[in-house]
Design a protein around this motif. Structure first.
Motif, PDB file in Angstrom:
ATOM      1  N   SER A   5       0.869  -1.174   0.000  1.00  0.00           N
ATOM      2  CA  SER A   5       0.000   0.000   0.000  1.00  0.00           C
ATOM      3  C   SER A   5       0.901   1.218   0.000  1.00  0.00           C
ATOM      4  O   SER A   5       1.634   1.463   0.966  1.00  0.00           O
ATOM      5  N   VAL A   6       0.881   1.978  -1.085  1.00  0.00           N
ATOM      6  CA  VAL A   6       1.805   3.096  -1.237  1.00  0.00           C
ATOM      7  C   VAL A   6       1.095   4.419  -0.963  1.00  0.00           C
ATOM      8  O   VAL A   6      -0.131   4.498  -0.941  1.00  0.00           O
ATOM      9  N   ALA A   7       1.876   5.462  -0.764  1.00  0.00           N
ATOM     10  CA  ALA A   7       1.337   6.788  -0.456  1.00  0.00           C
ATOM     11  C   ALA A   7       0.577   7.348  -1.656  1.00  0.00           C
ATOM     12  O   ALA A   7       0.888   7.022  -2.815  1.00  0.00           O
ATOM     13  N   PRO A   8      -0.443   8.184  -1.406  1.00  0.00           N
ATOM     14  CA  PRO A   8      -1.226   8.756  -2.514  1.00  0.00           C
ATOM     15  C   PRO A   8      -0.371   9.449  -3.568  1.00  0.00           C
ATOM     16  O   PRO A   8      -0.657   9.359  -4.768  1.00  0.00           O
ATOM     17  N   GLY A   9       0.694  10.126  -3.135  1.00  0.00           N
ATOM     18  CA  GLY A   9       1.546  10.850  -4.075  1.00  0.00           C
ATOM     19  C   GLY A   9       2.256   9.969  -5.089  1.00  0.00           C
ATOM     20  O   GLY A   9       2.751  10.465  -6.104  1.00  0.00           O
ATOM     21  N   ARG A  10       2.301   8.666  -4.817  1.00  0.00           N
ATOM     22  CA  ARG A  10       2.955   7.755  -5.762  1.00  0.00           C
ATOM     23  C   ARG A  10       2.225   7.719  -7.110  1.00  0.00           C
ATOM     24  O   ARG A  10       2.831   7.376  -8.134  1.00  0.00           O
TER      25      ARG A  10
END
Length: 246
Positions: A5-10
């Motif tokens: 689960s990656v950060a939204p900015g990715r």
């Protein structure tokens, strides 16, 4: 398969990473996409079965794009033959992905036509853009809106299931149905970066079509490469351990 689960900015970084891949060999990426477009046009004009064959084979060609992206990232040369790698590796599972997507679209269309009633059916025949909203009764307008909402709610998970599936099949040797399920889970766990990605890519699309559509020469290959860059980010461990496709 380990799903991150990656950060939204990715979502934005998927696009910038794809552009960096494109810059490594822009000519071959443009040629690959032009070849893919030509194949799509030829198949789409074939009578009766052409469109269905196109749906079935699209994940096969996308699989080839995924292999090309991986090889270029690893410092290898890519060529036109990369586009057809999917026919040599896990082709049946890639075709399965295309088949599920097509069946899903047909089922969603059936739901929309049923929910929308005769008003929506007429709108589909005439084209949504040609629909005269003032001629609709309040009940008819409600049914049309309900049909479009139902279609959106059903299409989003279908698109999520298909998004990572070609990469998972050809780079991780996942069976077709399992790849679809893993892709759906991965997208649900990364809904926010996907939302940001969708917004930014839509804005970039609007900018691409302004100069007589010339920007699409860049937009299309970069967006296809974002499938790979997002896959590498979300499935980083599996991608790093991927085996070269013969």
């Amino acid at each position: 398969m380990n799903i991150r689960s990656v950060a939204p900015g990715r979502g934005w970084q998927w696009i910038t990473a794809a552009f960096q891949l494109f810059r490594k060999n822009p000519v071959i990426w443009v040629i690959l996409n032009m070849a893919l477009l030509l194949i799509g046009v030829v198949l789409s004009v074939l009578p009766v079965l052409g469109t269905y064959v196109l749906y079935l084979l699209t994940p096969v060609f996308l699989g080839g794009i995924m292999v090309a992206a991986r090889d270029l990232e690893a410092g290898q040369d890519i060529e036109i033959a990369h586009l057809f790698r999917g026919f040599r590796h896990n082709a049946a599972h890639l075709v399965t992905v295309g088949g599920v997507y097509r069946v899903g679209q047909v089922l969603i269309s059936g739901v929309m036509l049923t929910v929308g009633g005769p008003e929506f059916q007429e709108a589909v025949k005439a084209g949504i853009g040609a629909l005269d909203a003032s001629a609709l009764t309040p009940e008819g307008a409600r049914r049309v809106l309900q049909a479009m909402l139902a279609g959106t709610l059903l299409f989003v998970p279908l698109a999520m299931a298909v998004w990572f599936a070609p990469a998972l099949v050809i780079l991780d040797d996942q069976p077709g149905f399992r790849a679809l399920w893993i892709s759906l889970l991965a997208c649900l766990r990364n809904a926010m970066p996907l939302l940001l990605y969708s917004i930014v890519s839509s804005v970039l699309l609007l900018l691409a079509v302004i100069p007589f559509g010339l920007g699409l020469i860049l937009w299309i290959p970069v967006m296809l490469l974002t499938i790979y860059t997002s896959y590498r980010d979300v499935f980083v461990s599996s991608a790093a351990a991927g085996q070269a496709t013969a």
